[in-house]
Design an enzyme around this catalytic site. Sequence first.
Site, PDB file in Angstrom:
ATOM      1  N   TRP A  40       0.836  -1.197   0.000  1.00 14.62           N
ATOM      2  CA  TRP A  40       0.000   0.000   0.000  1.00 14.62           C
ATOM      3  C   TRP A  40       0.869   1.244   0.000  1.00 14.62           C
ATOM      4  O   TRP A  40       2.061   1.187   0.292  1.00 14.62           O
ATOM      5  CB  TRP A  40      -1.031  -0.002   1.130  1.00 14.62           C
ATOM      6  CG  TRP A  40      -0.527  -0.143   2.553  1.00 14.62           C
ATOM      7  CD1 TRP A  40       0.668  -0.664   2.974  1.00 14.62           C
ATOM      8  CD2 TRP A  40      -1.225   0.226   3.737  1.00 14.62           C
ATOM      9  NE1 TRP A  40       0.753  -0.650   4.332  1.00 14.62           N
ATOM     10  CE2 TRP A  40      -0.396  -0.115   4.830  1.00 14.62           C
ATOM     11  CE3 TRP A  40      -2.465   0.792   3.989  1.00 14.62           C
ATOM     12  CZ2 TRP A  40      -0.779   0.121   6.158  1.00 14.62           C
ATOM     13  CZ3 TRP A  40      -2.848   1.020   5.309  1.00 14.62           C
ATOM     14  CH2 TRP A  40      -2.018   0.689   6.376  1.00 14.62           C
ATOM     15  N   HIS A  70      -6.176  20.015  -7.567  1.00  8.31           N
ATOM     16  CA  HIS A  70      -6.327  20.361  -8.986  1.00  8.31           C
ATOM     17  C   HIS A  70      -5.242  19.682  -9.821  1.00  8.31           C
ATOM     18  O   HIS A  70      -4.578  20.310 -10.632  1.00  8.31           O
ATOM     19  CB  HIS A  70      -6.328  21.887  -9.159  1.00  8.31           C
ATOM     20  CG  HIS A  70      -7.459  22.539  -8.429  1.00  8.31           C
ATOM     21  ND1 HIS A  70      -8.580  23.028  -9.074  1.00  8.31           N
ATOM     22  CD2 HIS A  70      -7.675  22.724  -7.103  1.00  8.31           C
ATOM     23  CE1 HIS A  70      -9.424  23.510  -8.171  1.00  8.31           C
ATOM     24  NE2 HIS A  70      -8.892  23.341  -6.964  1.00  8.31           N
ATOM     25  N   HIS A  95     -13.733  27.375  -5.433  1.00  7.64           N
ATOM     26  CA  HIS A  95     -12.365  27.548  -5.953  1.00  7.64           C
ATOM     27  C   HIS A  95     -12.098  29.014  -6.301  1.00  7.64           C
ATOM     28  O   HIS A  95     -10.958  29.457  -6.222  1.00  7.64           O
ATOM     29  CB  HIS A  95     -12.189  26.662  -7.185  1.00  7.64           C
ATOM     30  CG  HIS A  95     -10.861  26.731  -7.857  1.00  7.64           C
ATOM     31  ND1 HIS A  95      -9.662  26.779  -7.173  1.00  7.64           N
ATOM     32  CD2 HIS A  95     -10.527  26.755  -9.178  1.00  7.64           C
ATOM     33  CE1 HIS A  95      -8.654  26.819  -8.042  1.00  7.64           C
ATOM     34  NE2 HIS A  95      -9.150  26.819  -9.250  1.00  7.64           N
TER      35      HIS A  95
HETATM   36 MN    MN Z   1      -8.789  23.393 -11.300  1.00 10.19          MN
END
Ligand code: MN
Length: 257
Positions: free
Chosen positions: A61, A69, A79
């Site tokens: 893992w 973004h 945003h």
């Molecule tokens: Mn973005």
Amino acid sequence: MSILYELVRAVRTGSVEVVDLTAPLTSSTPILQLPAPFGNTMGFGLEEISHYDERGPAWYWNNIHTGEHTGTHLDAPVHWVTARDGEDVSRIAPMKLVAPAAVIDVSPRVADDPDFLLEVSDIRDWEAEHGALIAGSWLFIRTGWDARSGSQKDFLNVDDAGPHTPGIAPHCAKWLAEEAPVIGVGVETVGTDAGQAGGFDPPFPCHSFLLGAGKYGLTQLQNLDSLPPVGAVVIVAPLPIVGGSGSPARVLALVER
Ligand code: MN
């Protein structure tokens, strides 16, 4: 038969194809690069915790690190400063994450002009051929830019005048935000705005107008050439990051064949 069982059967038999519009996430996935003095996002990364070894003999893992973004991702309204009290990504109603998509193909024009900007007249011409935009649908802009996504340099396409990537004209962004019935726009580039959009009036008009109107952005899509102009249904699955301004997202399209 129920609609959902009919759908599953259609997927199994191939009469409905599931098209993955998501870019693979790796440490070389292109990311936005803002000029100084602005802060920048980190790229995607894996940090191994164990790999069938003394740290964990039977299991493999990783921790991941990523910007909100990074890669194929959703921009939530909050945003942008024009929606500072708007929805964060965890608050988007699940029903809005399943929606039809209209696909406008401007790739031949982008091949001639990387600074191509979509105008309202382009959408009106598309509607004359394919019918009016359906309420609550995405507008996906096919530019061919996904072919560059293997290289940060080609994807951002920067010269002395800054990045040169296609986008949406300011007037068109305002129209999409305020008049068109779309829930948002999806693009193949690193952001919904054009590379040169920092110098537009207003700067970054797509972010400013669409997010300000409570609509959404989807970036770095690929395989839009596998979608029909109308008829695809898209499932967008961002992580429900509480307070998040966006999230990497798996984006799948269902297409009747
Ligand atoms: Mn973005």
